[in-house]
Motif scaffolding. Structure first.
Motif, PDB file in Angstrom:
ATOM      1  N   ASP A 262      46.856  34.931  44.515  1.00  0.00           N
ATOM      2  CA  ASP A 262      46.342  34.920  43.148  1.00  0.00           C
ATOM      3  C   ASP A 262      46.577  33.574  42.475  1.00  0.00           C
ATOM      4  N   TYR A 263      47.477  32.767  43.024  1.00  0.00           N
ATOM      5  CA  TYR A 263      47.660  31.411  42.496  1.00  0.00           C
ATOM      6  C   TYR A 263      46.493  30.528  42.906  1.00  0.00           C
ATOM      7  N   PHE A 264      46.096  30.643  44.170  1.00  0.00           N
ATOM      8  CA  PHE A 264      45.002  29.802  44.661  1.00  0.00           C
ATOM      9  C   PHE A 264      43.655  30.218  44.068  1.00  0.00           C
ATOM     10  N   SER A 265      43.446  31.510  43.940  1.00  0.00           N
ATOM     11  CA  SER A 265      42.178  32.005  43.380  1.00  0.00           C
ATOM     12  C   SER A 265      42.504  33.043  42.320  1.00  0.00           C
ATOM     13  N   PRO A 266      42.935  32.601  41.140  1.00  0.00           N
ATOM     14  CA  PRO A 266      43.322  33.555  40.099  1.00  0.00           C
ATOM     15  C   PRO A 266      42.138  34.405  39.673  1.00  0.00           C
ATOM     16  N   PRO A 267      42.349  35.695  39.543  1.00  0.00           N
ATOM     17  CA  PRO A 267      41.221  36.578  39.212  1.00  0.00           C
ATOM     18  C   PRO A 267      40.816  36.464  37.746  1.00  0.00           C
ATOM     19  N   GLY A 268      39.534  36.584  37.521  1.00  0.00           N
ATOM     20  CA  GLY A 268      38.997  36.706  36.178  1.00  0.00           C
ATOM     21  C   GLY A 268      38.289  38.039  36.078  1.00  0.00           C
ATOM     22  N   LEU A 269      37.580  38.242  34.995  1.00  0.00           N
ATOM     23  CA  LEU A 269      36.856  39.495  34.799  1.00  0.00           C
ATOM     24  C   LEU A 269      35.403  39.198  34.468  1.00  0.00           C
ATOM     25  N   ARG A 270      34.536  40.012  35.001  1.00  0.00           N
ATOM     26  CA  ARG A 270      33.101  39.847  34.763  1.00  0.00           C
ATOM     27  C   ARG A 270      32.563  41.165  34.213  1.00  0.00           C
ATOM     28  N   GLN A 271      31.986  41.096  33.012  1.00  0.00           N
ATOM     29  CA  GLN A 271      31.473  42.310  32.378  1.00  0.00           C
ATOM     30  C   GLN A 271      29.949  42.338  32.454  1.00  0.00           C
ATOM     31  N   THR A 272      29.428  43.451  32.902  1.00  0.00           N
ATOM     32  CA  THR A 272      27.992  43.663  32.957  1.00  0.00           C
ATOM     33  C   THR A 272      27.676  45.001  32.273  1.00  0.00           C
ATOM     34  N   ASN A 273      26.427  45.333  32.266  1.00  0.00           N
ATOM     35  CA  ASN A 273      26.049  46.616  31.682  1.00  0.00           C
ATOM     36  C   ASN A 273      26.612  47.789  32.461  1.00  0.00           C
ATOM     37  N   ASN A 274      26.961  47.524  33.745  1.00  0.00           N
ATOM     38  CA  ASN A 274      27.484  48.590  34.601  1.00  0.00           C
ATOM     39  C   ASN A 274      28.999  48.704  34.561  1.00  0.00           C
ATOM     40  N   GLY A 275      29.663  47.830  33.833  1.00  0.00           N
ATOM     41  CA  GLY A 275      31.112  47.923  33.750  1.00  0.00           C
ATOM     42  C   GLY A 275      31.805  46.580  33.878  1.00  0.00           C
ATOM     43  N   ILE A 276      33.132  46.647  34.101  1.00  0.00           N
ATOM     44  CA  ILE A 276      33.975  45.453  34.202  1.00  0.00           C
ATOM     45  C   ILE A 276      34.431  45.320  35.660  1.00  0.00           C
ATOM     46  N   PHE A 277      34.256  44.114  36.196  1.00  0.00           N
ATOM     47  CA  PHE A 277      34.548  43.893  37.609  1.00  0.00           C
ATOM     48  C   PHE A 277      35.509  42.717  37.770  1.00  0.00           C
ATOM     49  N   PRO A 278      36.345  42.750  38.825  1.00  0.00           N
ATOM     50  CA  PRO A 278      37.155  41.564  39.136  1.00  0.00           C
ATOM     51  C   PRO A 278      36.250  40.415  39.534  1.00  0.00           C
ATOM     52  N   ASP A 279      36.666  39.216  39.195  1.00  0.00           N
ATOM     53  CA  ASP A 279      35.898  38.028  39.554  1.00  0.00           C
ATOM     54  C   ASP A 279      36.881  36.990  40.069  1.00  0.00           C
ATOM     55  N   TYR A 280      36.653  36.501  41.299  1.00  0.00           N
ATOM     56  CA  TYR A 280      37.557  35.545  41.918  1.00  0.00           C
ATOM     57  C   TYR A 280      36.873  34.198  42.045  1.00  0.00           C
ATOM     58  N   PRO A 281      37.092  33.282  41.083  1.00  0.00           N
ATOM     59  CA  PRO A 281      36.489  31.952  41.195  1.00  0.00           C
ATOM     60  C   PRO A 281      37.066  31.229  42.404  1.00  0.00           C
ATOM     61  N   THR A 282      36.299  30.335  42.951  1.00  0.00           N
ATOM     62  CA  THR A 282      36.688  29.710  44.217  1.00  0.00           C
ATOM     63  C   THR A 282      37.486  28.430  44.061  1.00  0.00           C
ATOM     64  N   LYS A 283      37.436  27.744  42.905  1.00  0.00           N
ATOM     65  CA  LYS A 283      38.090  26.436  42.802  1.00  0.00           C
ATOM     66  C   LYS A 283      39.126  26.354  41.687  1.00  0.00           C
ATOM     67  N   LYS A 284      39.328  27.457  40.982  1.00  0.00           N
ATOM     68  CA  LYS A 284      40.300  27.445  39.903  1.00  0.00           C
ATOM     69  C   LYS A 284      41.679  27.781  40.454  1.00  0.00           C
ATOM     70  N   MET A 285      42.738  27.174  39.856  1.00  0.00           N
ATOM     71  CA  MET A 285      44.104  27.485  40.242  1.00  0.00           C
ATOM     72  C   MET A 285      44.982  27.548  39.005  1.00  0.00           C
ATOM     73  N   TYR A 286      46.080  28.313  39.134  1.00  0.00           N
ATOM     74  CA  TYR A 286      47.084  28.301  38.083  1.00  0.00           C
ATOM     75  C   TYR A 286      47.967  27.068  38.241  1.00  0.00           C
ATOM     76  N   TYR A 287      48.572  26.641  37.162  1.00  0.00           N
ATOM     77  CA  TYR A 287      49.549  25.562  37.247  1.00  0.00           C
ATOM     78  C   TYR A 287      50.806  25.979  36.478  1.00  0.00           C
ATOM     79  N   PHE A 288      51.913  26.065  37.209  1.00  0.00           N
ATOM     80  CA  PHE A 288      53.230  26.307  36.620  1.00  0.00           C
ATOM     81  C   PHE A 288      53.277  27.610  35.806  1.00  0.00           C
TER      82      PHE A 288
END
Length: 801
Positions: A81-107
């Motif tokens: 989850d540090y390398f690919s921290p999850p985000g959330l994606r909301q659509t008309n069908n609901g809320i889904f996990p979203d894993y961006p490919t180039k984002k990272m957490y820092y400290f």
């Protein structure tokens, strides 16, 4: 926490999703497997976890080990989850996990998709009745690393049971069957429908959902702390309590990882997260400090904690490379690994790569050409004792003793040293008159050398320190490490000779092998030699540093003493040919069809103005794979543990006896009256022989099992061929507990072994020995059966008390 299930289509699809996640977490999976192999199957390591609580400062060593386990498990469970921290994606069908490919957490401490979703609901981003919808693949991605981290602690937990079973012959609480139950449970938890069903069943009990996880976590913490207070320094019950403490730690980590209870999340974010970051900082700083001084923590931690610290450091370094690879959009970790292997192979083959060079000295009293031949030595040895043989009364025989000391790390070294110290202390004639030759392998050979050096000094220097302490007291004290020891050998071996080797192997030696950096420092083999030498000098008050002198400085010579000194052969195994190489104070080349079968290192030594140090010879005799590097002598070859060839040096003993018999036969031809007045005895100083029940190996493991079994079968075959064999085995024995280990009486009153006034400590097969293990070997030396055998060695009629 309710979630919507999008299950896998079928069993095959579900398994393919799991395998895909295993592939994604390949490095973490490899490290968990590595720890499993180390703690369950590596002889020098797998019993270290069982002796964790034998240390005098167990109140430090045990929490440190628990901390390293938790930190490692956290890394494994959260780094994804540090390398690919999850985000959330909301659509008309609901809320889904979203894993961006180039984002990272820092400290910051990473959060998984569910934790991100819960935080968003708390902030009012989503309605309180909103649910997170996950596919089976997303669910497995969230849960798998948490279970893998829990599995790491579980592996350590049942490593205690695995070694306990080997030592005591019975398992703890059902043994490995429970381990397999956990594995099946972990696997089932990866199925989203099963997890959903469990969640729905628990939802029927609202208070259980609200308070159950935090109460259970608190109970686990209390159990761990209380069980730690019960430690008495290595009892059988201590091992059982350690098992349950680690099992509680597994459950605690599992709860904190998988539960999304409000109180648990608060505990993780407000306390656990900050505490774990602080621990990570100290561990990584500790790993860096070990690059500068691998001996830094050996007085405070046990080797098992040093191993974990180093593995965490390497795991972190590999992930740092992975981070840069992600930033550069390259498979940098794979590229770096390939380059590292190539560089290590290239550097090892360079003629000027001398990092693992065997140490030698240019200060020499004797040249290899000055040595007597084995024939001349044997004849001189018999000639010097001929009158003593003739003087034997009717019914008595002059004992001629050949010693073979079995390998087995510090346990074997101390046992060999103790046995021969006993013989010398009860009758100094053992060394001066009766001992013909000593040989051995690995730790046994090291003990032989240390005994030989001090016994030789005692016969030459009236002021030399004796082999026993003058002020011996049976009183036990952690503050005074000489109390409780009878023999000085025990003080030498009551040291950690493993931690620094492990720290070097997984630290600066690894870096040196890959980069060949110009900084000059001692490799782990040479460090071990220095540790032996320093301990020997301190205990025997030696200012001349005898272990660091040339091997031939104590070469047997005719006419120098009343009786020519005994012969000490130190063995090693040549890497390229697999042949026995002997480091011998006598020349063997002329002894055709006998000792000449072995290679004579000193005769072949390529440096005519230098000679190998005794400490280096001891080290080459005991270079256990990986823990010590193969010693290199440029122009001659590489050398490893003598136990590869034969773990007691028995082949050498057989051929030494042949040379002796020839000399005795020649003497009998000149004087037949001595024919029945001597007896040749083989003293085998062996480690406890492990008896195992009949079992069968799979065809996959059969070749490896055959190689390992054959290696250890050779010594037994030699023993079976010896006549007049006296086998002195090291075995676990009970020792009295003279003082509590700092535990108050009211706390000890709750333990099941309060009335027990003795313990039977585990004696590890490695280079680490606790005080309890050392004292156990001294008590073994007082066993009546052992004493009777020792008296038999010398045909003692009136042994000293």
């Amino acid at each position: 926490m309710k979630f919507v299930s999008k299950p896998a289509n079928n069993l095959g699809h579900w398994l393919s999703l799991i395998l895909k996640e295993v592939s994604n977490r390949a490095m973490s999976v490899i490290f968990v497997l590595l720890i499993f192999i180390l703690l369950w199957f590596v002889p020098q390591i797998n019993d270290l976890i069982l002796v964790l609580n034998q240390s005098c400062n167990h109140w430090i060593t045990t929490p440190v080990f628990f901390t390293t386990l938790v930190v490692f498990a956290f890394f494994i469970s959260a780094l994804g989850d540090y390398f690919s921290p999850p985000g959330l994606r909301q659509t008309n069908n609901g809320i889904f996990p979203d894993y961006p490919t180039k984002k990272m957490y820092y400290f910051r401490v990473p959060k998984d998709a569910m934790e991100v979703f819960i935080d968003a609901k708390i902030r009012g981003v989503y309605p309180q009745n909103a649910t997170l919808q996950e596919s089976s693949g997303q669910y497995i991605r969230r849960v798998f690393p948490k279970l893998l981290g829990s599995l790491l602690i579980l592996v350590a937990t049942f490593a205690v049971n695995h070694t306990f079973t080997e030592v005591y012959g019975k398992s703890i609480a059902g043994g490995n069957t429970i381990f397999y139950v956990f594995l099946v449970a972990f696997l089932l938890l990866l199925h989203q429908n099963i997890a959903l069903w469990i969640t729905e069943q628990l939802a029927k009990f609202p208070k259980l959902i609200t308070y159950g996880p935090i109460v259970l976590a608190s109970v686990c913490i209390v159990v761990i702390v209380i069980l730690g207070f019960f430690n008495r320094g290595g009892t059988r019950e201590d091992s059982v309590r350690l098992f349950y403490a680690l099992l509680s730690l597994t459950m605690l980590f599992l709860i904190l990882s998988l539960s999304y209870n409000t109180y648990v999340l608060w505990l993780k974010q407000k306390i656990g997260g900050r505490l774990i970051v602080l621990c990570i900082m100290f561990i990584l700083l500790g790993y860096l400090a070990l690059f500068f001084d691998p001996t830094l923590f050996e007085a405070y931690f046990t080797p098992i904690s040093i191993i974990m610290i180093c593995l965490i450091g390497i795991y972190t370094a590999l992930n740092v490379v992975k981070i840069f690879g992600k930033l550069l959009d390259l498979q940098l970790l794979g590229i770096t690994t390939i380059i590292a292997i190539a560089l290590a192979t290239y550097n090892a083959g360079k003629k000027d790569f001398d990092h693992y060079e065997a140490s030698h000295t240019s200060e020499m009293k004797h040249q290899p050409s000055d040595r007597l031949s084995i024939k001349a030595y044997s004849e001189a040895w018999v000639a010097d004792r001929l009158e003593l043989i003739k003087q034997q009364k009717a019914g008595e025989k002059f004992p001629i003793i050949l010693v073979s000391a079995e390998g087995g790390g510090s346990r074997a070294g101390l046992w060999s040293f103790l046995v021969q110290s006993y013989l010398f202390d009860h009758d100094p004639d053992y060394f001066e008159k009766y001992l013909f030759a000593m040989t051995g392998a690995s730790g046994g050979g090291v003990g032989n050398n240390m005994f030989y050096v001090q016994a030789n000094e005692l016969l030459s220097n009236p002021n030399a320190k004796p082999l026993k302490f003058d002020n011996w007291s049976p009183k036990y004290s952690c503050e005074n490490d000489t109390l409780g020891f009878k023999y000085r050998a025990s003080r030498i071996y009551n040291n950690d000779y493993l931690s620094s080797s492990v720290a070097s192997l997984l630290g600066r030696d690894l870096l040196k092998s890959i980069t060949n950096i110009c900084i000059d420092y001692e490799d782990r083999g040479r460090m071990l030699e220095q540790q032996w030498s320093s301990a020997f000098n301190e205990v025997f008050d030696r200012n001349d540093d005898p272990l660091n002198k040339a091997y031939l400085d104590m070469m047997p010579q005719k006419g120098v003493h009343d009786y020519i000194r005994p012969l000490l052969i130190t063995n090693t195994t040549e890497l390229k040919s697999g042949e026995r190489m002997v480091i011998s104070p006598v020349a063997i080349a002329e002894d055709k069809n006998n000792m000449a079968a072995f290679k004579d290192m000193l005769a072949l030594y390529p440096h005519k103005d230098k000679m190998i140090r005794r400490s280096a010879a001891m080290s080459m005799n005991a270079r256990f794979p990986y823990v010590s590097p193969a010693a290199r002598i440029t122009g001659l070859g590489q050398y490893g543990d003598a136990g590869y060839y034969n773990n007691i040096g028995g082949e050498v003993t057989v051929r030494l006896k042949n040379a002796l018999v020839k000399a005795l036969t020649l003497a009998i031809e000149n004087d037949s009256t001595i024919a029945d007045k001597y007896i040749i005895k083989h003293l085998v100083i062996s480690n406890f022989e492990k008896h195992t029940a009949l079992s069968y190996s799979s065809q996959l493991l059969a070749p490896l099992s055959l190689v390992a079994s054959a290696t250890f079968a050779h010594p037994k075959q030699n023993e079976n061929s010896f006549s007049n064999l006296i086998d002195i085995e090291s075995k676990r024995v009970k020792i009295p507990i003279e003082a509590p280990t700092g535990i108050s009486k009211w706390v000890r009153s709750f333990t099941s072994d309060t009335e027990t006034d003795s313990i039977e400590p585990v004696i590890p097969l490695g280079r680490y020995m606790s005080r309890a293990a050392v004292r156990a070997l001294e008590y073994r030396l007082e066993d009546k059966a052992v004493v009777d055998c020792l008296n038999e060695v010398l045909e003692m009629r009136n042994p000293n008390p």
